[in-house]
Design a protein around this motif. Structure first.
Motif, PDB file in Angstrom:
ATOM      1  N   GLU A   1      11.067   8.037   2.359  1.00  0.00           N
ATOM      2  CA  GLU A   1      10.918   7.232   1.143  1.00  0.00           C
ATOM      3  C   GLU A   1      12.152   6.358   0.914  1.00  0.00           C
ATOM      4  O   GLU A   1      12.031   5.187   0.551  1.00  0.00           O
ATOM      5  CB  GLU A   1      10.683   8.131  -0.072  1.00  0.00           C
ATOM      6  CG  GLU A   1       9.331   8.798  -0.085  1.00  0.00           C
ATOM      7  CD  GLU A   1       9.208   9.858  -1.167  1.00  0.00           C
ATOM      8  OE1 GLU A   1       8.108   9.963  -1.752  1.00  0.00           O
ATOM      9  OE2 GLU A   1      10.189  10.589  -1.434  1.00  0.00           O
TER      10      GLU A   1
ATOM     11  N   ASN B   1       0.807  -1.225   0.000  1.00  0.00           N
ATOM     12  CA  ASN B   1       0.000   0.000   0.000  1.00  0.00           C
ATOM     13  C   ASN B   1       0.837   1.271   0.000  1.00  0.00           C
ATOM     14  O   ASN B   1       0.408   2.309   0.516  1.00  0.00           O
ATOM     15  CB  ASN B   1      -1.002   0.010   1.165  1.00  0.00           C
ATOM     16  CG  ASN B   1      -2.033  -1.070   1.008  1.00  0.00           C
ATOM     17  OD1 ASN B   1      -2.568  -1.278  -0.078  1.00  0.00           O
ATOM     18  ND2 ASN B   1      -2.295  -1.790   2.085  1.00  0.00           N
ATOM     19  N   ALA B   2       2.012   1.201  -0.581  1.00  0.00           N
ATOM     20  CA  ALA B   2       2.838   2.402  -0.750  1.00  0.00           C
ATOM     21  C   ALA B   2       2.219   3.261  -1.854  1.00  0.00           C
ATOM     22  O   ALA B   2       1.411   2.790  -2.653  1.00  0.00           O
ATOM     23  CB  ALA B   2       4.266   2.004  -1.117  1.00  0.00           C
ATOM     24  N   SER B   3       2.612   4.491  -1.893  1.00  0.00           N
ATOM     25  CA  SER B   3       2.122   5.404  -2.925  1.00  0.00           C
ATOM     26  C   SER B   3       2.646   4.974  -4.302  1.00  0.00           C
ATOM     27  O   SER B   3       3.641   4.246  -4.401  1.00  0.00           O
ATOM     28  CB  SER B   3       2.598   6.828  -2.624  1.00  0.00           C
ATOM     29  OG  SER B   3       4.021   6.893  -2.748  1.00  0.00           O
ATOM     30  N   LYS B   4       1.972   5.455  -5.346  1.00  0.00           N
ATOM     31  CA  LYS B   4       2.458   5.202  -6.707  1.00  0.00           C
ATOM     32  C   LYS B   4       3.847   5.809  -6.885  1.00  0.00           C
ATOM     33  O   LYS B   4       4.684   5.254  -7.594  1.00  0.00           O
ATOM     34  CB  LYS B   4       1.488   5.782  -7.751  1.00  0.00           C
ATOM     35  CG  LYS B   4       0.266   4.930  -7.993  1.00  0.00           C
ATOM     36  CD  LYS B   4      -0.672   5.597  -8.981  1.00  0.00           C
ATOM     37  CE  LYS B   4      -0.550   4.993 -10.330  1.00  0.00           C
ATOM     38  NZ  LYS B   4      -1.544   5.510 -11.293  1.00  0.00           N
ATOM     39  N   ARG B   5       4.091   6.930  -6.220  1.00  0.00           N
ATOM     40  CA  ARG B   5       5.400   7.574  -6.292  1.00  0.00           C
ATOM     41  C   ARG B   5       6.482   6.645  -5.757  1.00  0.00           C
ATOM     42  O   ARG B   5       7.526   6.488  -6.384  1.00  0.00           O
ATOM     43  CB  ARG B   5       5.375   8.893  -5.503  1.00  0.00           C
ATOM     44  CG  ARG B   5       6.742   9.568  -5.388  1.00  0.00           C
ATOM     45  CD  ARG B   5       6.660  10.816  -4.498  1.00  0.00           C
ATOM     46  NE  ARG B   5       7.957  11.216  -4.016  1.00  0.00           N
ATOM     47  CZ  ARG B   5       8.818  11.979  -4.681  1.00  0.00           C
ATOM     48  NH1 ARG B   5       8.511  12.428  -5.886  1.00  0.00           N
ATOM     49  NH2 ARG B   5       9.978  12.301  -4.151  1.00  0.00           N
TER      50      ARG B   5
END
Length: 178
Positions: A120, A63-67
């Motif tokens: 990140e 569920n990490a961001s698309k970034r």
């Protein structure tokens, strides 16, 4: 001899003086699909491109961001211009690490709009190391001493044609870059 490499798409790229406008996702996808993990010291061929795809898919599954998933896909992109250097040796190559960091920052800025934050970087480091554990087990039959990390995807180390990996890399890049 010249101070540049000629890329798959015909660009003249100087890894010591990288220019963002010469960085090309087609070059990255193509080269990484042909570079073998572990400096070639594996039981069967497994490309850096496949590893990057796994990292991106694992980021999404967590569920990490698309970034962050896009950063995971690109985290070894510098290797398409600088080659893959095994971690134990890379630790002693301080100038190499500086050049690699500089190039990755340019790649991240080009495709993500900015360099990665510390948080990140840390998330990406965990994903990369978790998948390295599986690479060690399945590509070398040598599981690390650390406990097996949980994965949210299935780690399939099947030998695949480079064209197939290249196509999947580009497709995933487009999906994450929307």
């Amino acid at each position: 001899m010249s101070d540049y490499i000629t890329t798959y798409t015909g660009k003249h790229f100087d890894p010591l003086h990288p220019q963002a406008e010469l960085i090309c996702i087609e070059d990255i996808a193509h080269a990484l699909s042909l570079i073998c993990r572990g400096n070639g010291h594996v039981k069967t061929f497994f490309s850096v491109g496949q590893h990057c795809i796994f990292c991106a898919r694992e980021a999404l599954a967590r569920n990490a961001s698309k970034r962050l998933a896009l950063a995971a896909l690109l985290h070894d992109a510098s290797e398409c211009y600088m080659s893959d250097v095994p971690r134990p040796f890379k630790k002693s190559l301080h100038d190499y690490q500086k050049q690699e960091d500089k190039l990755l920052d340019i790649i991240y800025t080009k495709y993500l709009g900015s360099v990665l934050s510390e948080a990140e970087e840390q998330q990406l480091h965990f994903i990369d190391n978790d998948l390295l554990w599986y690479d060690m087990k399945y590509l070398l039959n040598e599981p690390p001493a650390e406990p097996q990390p949980p994965l949210h995807i299935s780690a399939d180390h099947t030998v695949r044609a480079f064209e197939e990996v290249e196509e999947e890399y580009l497709s995933l890049f487009k999906e994450l870059n929307d």
